[in-house]
Design a protein around this motif. Structure first.
Motif, PDB file in Angstrom:
ATOM      1  N   HIS A 162       0.811  -1.221   0.000  1.00 14.73           N
ATOM      2  CA  HIS A 162       0.000   0.000   0.000  1.00 14.73           C
ATOM      3  C   HIS A 162       0.846   1.274   0.000  1.00 14.73           C
ATOM      4  N   ALA A 163       2.154   1.174   0.211  1.00 14.55           N
ATOM      5  CA  ALA A 163       2.890   2.290   0.801  1.00 14.55           C
ATOM      6  C   ALA A 163       3.911   2.981  -0.088  1.00 14.55           C
ATOM      7  N   ALA A 164       3.876   2.805  -1.402  1.00 16.09           N
ATOM      8  CA  ALA A 164       4.836   3.509  -2.255  1.00 16.09           C
ATOM      9  C   ALA A 164       4.767   5.007  -1.992  1.00 16.09           C
ATOM     10  N   GLY A 165       5.907   5.600  -1.692  1.00 12.87           N
ATOM     11  CA  GLY A 165       5.972   7.041  -1.466  1.00 12.87           C
ATOM     12  C   GLY A 165       5.707   7.485  -0.050  1.00 12.87           C
ATOM     13  N   ALA A 166       5.206   6.604   0.806  1.00  9.75           N
ATOM     14  CA  ALA A 166       4.954   6.969   2.201  1.00  9.75           C
ATOM     15  C   ALA A 166       6.274   7.009   2.964  1.00  9.75           C
ATOM     16  N   SER A 167       6.306   7.799   4.044  1.00  8.68           N
ATOM     17  CA  SER A 167       7.530   7.898   4.826  1.00  8.68           C
ATOM     18  C   SER A 167       7.211   8.273   6.269  1.00  8.68           C
ATOM     19  N   TYR A 168       8.206   8.074   7.120  1.00  5.22           N
ATOM     20  CA  TYR A 168       8.120   8.542   8.509  1.00  5.22           C
ATOM     21  C   TYR A 168       9.479   9.087   8.908  1.00  5.22           C
ATOM     22  N   GLN A 169       9.466  10.333   9.395  1.00  7.77           N
ATOM     23  CA  GLN A 169      10.689  11.028   9.805  1.00  7.77           C
ATOM     24  C   GLN A 169      11.754  10.981   8.720  1.00  7.77           C
ATOM     25  N   GLY A 170      11.313  11.170   7.479  1.00  8.51           N
ATOM     26  CA  GLY A 170      12.226  11.254   6.359  1.00  8.51           C
ATOM     27  C   GLY A 170      12.669   9.929   5.781  1.00  8.51           C
ATOM     28  N   ARG A 171      12.242   8.827   6.379  1.00 13.19           N
ATOM     29  CA  ARG A 171      12.609   7.498   5.878  1.00 13.19           C
ATOM     30  C   ARG A 171      11.438   6.919   5.094  1.00 13.19           C
ATOM     31  N   ARG A 172      11.699   6.542   3.863  1.00 17.52           N
ATOM     32  CA  ARG A 172      10.649   5.993   3.020  1.00 17.52           C
ATOM     33  C   ARG A 172      10.267   4.584   3.460  1.00 17.52           C
ATOM     34  N   ALA A 173       9.038   4.236   3.202  1.00 12.48           N
ATOM     35  CA  ALA A 173       8.636   2.835   3.315  1.00 12.48           C
ATOM     36  C   ALA A 173       9.591   2.000   2.476  1.00 12.48           C
ATOM     37  N   GLY A 174      10.025   0.883   3.039  1.00 14.92           N
ATOM     38  CA  GLY A 174      10.991   0.037   2.354  1.00 14.92           C
ATOM     39  C   GLY A 174      12.379   0.111   2.933  1.00 14.92           C
ATOM     40  N   THR A 175      12.586   1.030   3.899  1.00 13.73           N
ATOM     41  CA  THR A 175      13.924   1.206   4.483  1.00 13.73           C
ATOM     42  C   THR A 175      13.984   0.842   5.960  1.00 13.73           C
ATOM     43  N   PHE A 176      12.914   0.266   6.488  1.00 14.26           N
ATOM     44  CA  PHE A 176      12.877  -0.061   7.919  1.00 14.26           C
ATOM     45  C   PHE A 176      13.263  -1.512   8.198  1.00 14.26           C
ATOM     46  N   GLY A 177      13.091  -2.388   7.218  1.00 23.80           N
ATOM     47  CA  GLY A 177      13.413  -3.796   7.385  1.00 23.80           C
ATOM     48  C   GLY A 177      14.560  -4.207   6.488  1.00 23.80           C
ATOM     49  N   VAL A 178      14.835  -5.502   6.443  1.00 27.37           N
ATOM     50  CA  VAL A 178      15.913  -5.998   5.586  1.00 27.37           C
ATOM     51  C   VAL A 178      15.474  -6.060   4.126  1.00 27.37           C
ATOM     52  N   ALA A 179      14.166  -6.106   3.898  1.00 34.67           N
ATOM     53  CA  ALA A 179      13.622  -6.111   2.541  1.00 34.67           C
ATOM     54  C   ALA A 179      12.171  -5.668   2.599  1.00 34.67           C
ATOM     55  N   ALA A 180      11.668  -5.191   1.467  1.00 31.90           N
ATOM     56  CA  ALA A 180      10.283  -4.747   1.389  1.00 31.90           C
ATOM     57  C   ALA A 180       9.672  -5.199   0.072  1.00 31.90           C
ATOM     58  N   ALA A 181       8.367  -5.460   0.121  1.00 34.81           N
ATOM     59  CA  ALA A 181       7.616  -5.875  -1.062  1.00 34.81           C
ATOM     60  C   ALA A 181       6.608  -4.787  -1.408  1.00 34.81           C
ATOM     61  N   PHE A 182       6.675  -4.296  -2.639  1.00 33.31           N
ATOM     62  CA  PHE A 182       5.752  -3.272  -3.129  1.00 33.31           C
ATOM     63  C   PHE A 182       4.866  -3.864  -4.230  1.00 33.31           C
ATOM     64  N   SER A 183       3.650  -3.353  -4.321  1.00 28.68           N
ATOM     65  CA  SER A 183       2.700  -3.798  -5.340  1.00 28.68           C
ATOM     66  C   SER A 183       2.456  -2.691  -6.354  1.00 28.68           C
ATOM     67  N   LEU A 184       2.309  -3.079  -7.613  1.00 24.92           N
ATOM     68  CA  LEU A 184       1.950  -2.157  -8.678  1.00 24.92           C
ATOM     69  C   LEU A 184       0.582  -2.511  -9.265  1.00 24.92           C
ATOM     70  N   PHE A 185      -0.270  -3.122  -8.446  1.00 25.64           N
ATOM     71  CA  PHE A 185      -1.599  -3.540  -8.898  1.00 25.64           C
ATOM     72  C   PHE A 185      -2.438  -2.323  -9.295  1.00 25.64           C
ATOM     73  N   SER A 186      -3.502  -2.579  -9.999  1.00 23.31           N
ATOM     74  CA  SER A 186      -4.296  -1.545 -10.651  1.00 23.31           C
ATOM     75  C   SER A 186      -4.813  -0.466  -9.699  1.00 23.31           C
ATOM     76  N   THR A 187      -5.162  -0.834  -8.470  1.00 26.31           N
ATOM     77  CA  THR A 187      -5.748   0.148  -7.549  1.00 26.31           C
ATOM     78  C   THR A 187      -4.715   0.925  -6.751  1.00 26.31           C
ATOM     79  N   LYS A 188      -3.437   0.558  -6.863  1.00 26.94           N
ATOM     80  CA  LYS A 188      -2.429   1.137  -5.975  1.00 26.94           C
ATOM     81  C   LYS A 188      -2.100   2.581  -6.343  1.00 26.94           C
TER      82      LYS A 188
END
Length: 371
Positions: A162-188
């Protein structure tokens, strides 16, 4: 039904986007270039990694594929993976397909996974923890969860579908764990119709992802493990690149709609708006309203029949521990999920939604909820 009809979502492609996509797809065919895992796919990977602030990104066929690949890359087979019960079933299926047993954890007030419940459920067989950025919000508790996982020596995987482009305290989603999975499905928020991306700083995870997405073929065509056909086509990569270029603009458009909702829905008795905390950039994939006095189904019926407004999909109405496919893995209680999952709605929100339409939706919703 009213003649006015406001859909639950709409993706955003401007005329310049459509022209670029058309031109680039035409070049693919005229130049007889490779139609999968080629120049546009590589460019999307480089651009997405730069955008998220990770060292690597690997394009794949779906967000589900991205999550399974990440789990397999950290080695969860024959172990347990702690996952939120408030998530789409694909999160759990990815754990099962990676050879692990899902262990459900409860939901916090912002619909993210409860860090305290995760801590209680980590055991000797835990091989990973999955967090889900529900609705496009990176919860502040993600920082605490990442710290907990580091202390316990357990990899944290972000389901950032759900989180492409989201961030917290300047850190983007995808940078908090060892890996992240993003979706490019039609509704995203960012879409290529279908598709996904694995983001990571770990070179080993990147290499594993690149191997597994193409049937785990070695350079000589042999296989030492099994993968799948998880490739992203060049046509999808072209669309994804266009969307990535406009991602911040589209998030700003969604937040403009959210600001209208925040103002016009404030102060309704029995209604709680899930607003982002300071320091968070919410991509507003969903605008979430918790209801204390109304049944979501009744609200949807009245909005549809009287005003011609369709609500967006829940996130999620039935938590996984209550779904038949996953009941055998449920070991509750899950009071947070049991409260909030069946008691929320998601008004329509999309980047090109006119402000007047947003005001109309908010005023109609206020009328329904104040009754």
């Amino acid at each position: 039904m009213s003649e006015i009809c406001i859909p639950s979502f709409s993706y955003s492609f401007h005329e310049a986007d459509i022209q670029y996509i058309t031109d680039e797809v035409g070049r693919l065919f005229r130049d007889q270039r490779h139609l999968t895992m080629s120049a546009h796919g590589e460019a999307l990977e480089a651009e997405f990694a730069a955008y998220t602030g990770t060292r690597h990104a690997v394009s794949v066929a779906s967000g589900t594929a991205a999550l399974e690949i990440a789990l397999r890359a950290v080695g969860v087979e024959d172990g347990e993976v702690v996952v939120p019960t408030n998530t789409f079933g694909a999160t759990v299926v990815s754990v099962l397909r990676a050879g692990a047993v899902p262990v459900f954890a409860d939901t916090s007030d912002d619909m993210s996974v409860s860090v305290e419940d995760v801590e209680a459920r980590i055991g000797p067989r835990t091989r990973a923890v999955v967090t889900v950025h529900i609705g496009g919000l990176v919860s502040p508790r993600t920082v605490d969860l990442a710290r907990l996982c580091e202390e316990r020596g357990v990899p944290l995987i972000e389901d950032a579908a759900h989180a492409a482009g989201a961030s917290y305290q300047g850190r983007r989603a995808g940078t908090f764990g060892v890996a992240a999975a993003f979706s490019l499905f039609s509704t995203k928020v960012m879409t290529s119709g279908e598709g996904g991306l694995v983001a990571t700083d770990d070179e080993r995870i990147r290499d594993t992802a690149m191997l597994l997405r193409d049937h785990a073929k070695n350079p000589d065509g042999t296989m030492s493990t099994t993968g799948y056909n998880w490739r992203l086509t060049e046509m999808q990569a072209i669309v994804g690149r266009v969307q990535l270029r406009r991602l911040d603009e589209m998030i700003a458009g969604r937040n403009a709609v959210a600001a209208v909702y925040d103002e016009r829905l404030a102060g309704i008795e029995g209604v709680r708006l899930l607003t982002p905390p300071d320091g968070a950039v919410h991509n507003r994939y969903k605008y979430i309203v918790e209801l204390e006095r109304h049944r979501p189904q009744d609200v949807q019926h009245r909005l549809d029949e009287k005003f011609g407004i369709a609500l967006g999909g829940y996130v999620y109405q039935t938590p996984c521990h209550l779904q038949d496919a996953f009941r055998s893995y449920a070991a509750g209680p899950f009071p947070g999920a049991d409260r909030i999952c069946p008691a929320h709605i998601c008004p329509p929100i999309y980047p090109d939604m006119p402000v007047n339409d947003a005001a109309y939706v908010a005023d109609c919703l206020r009328e329904v909820l104040s009754g």
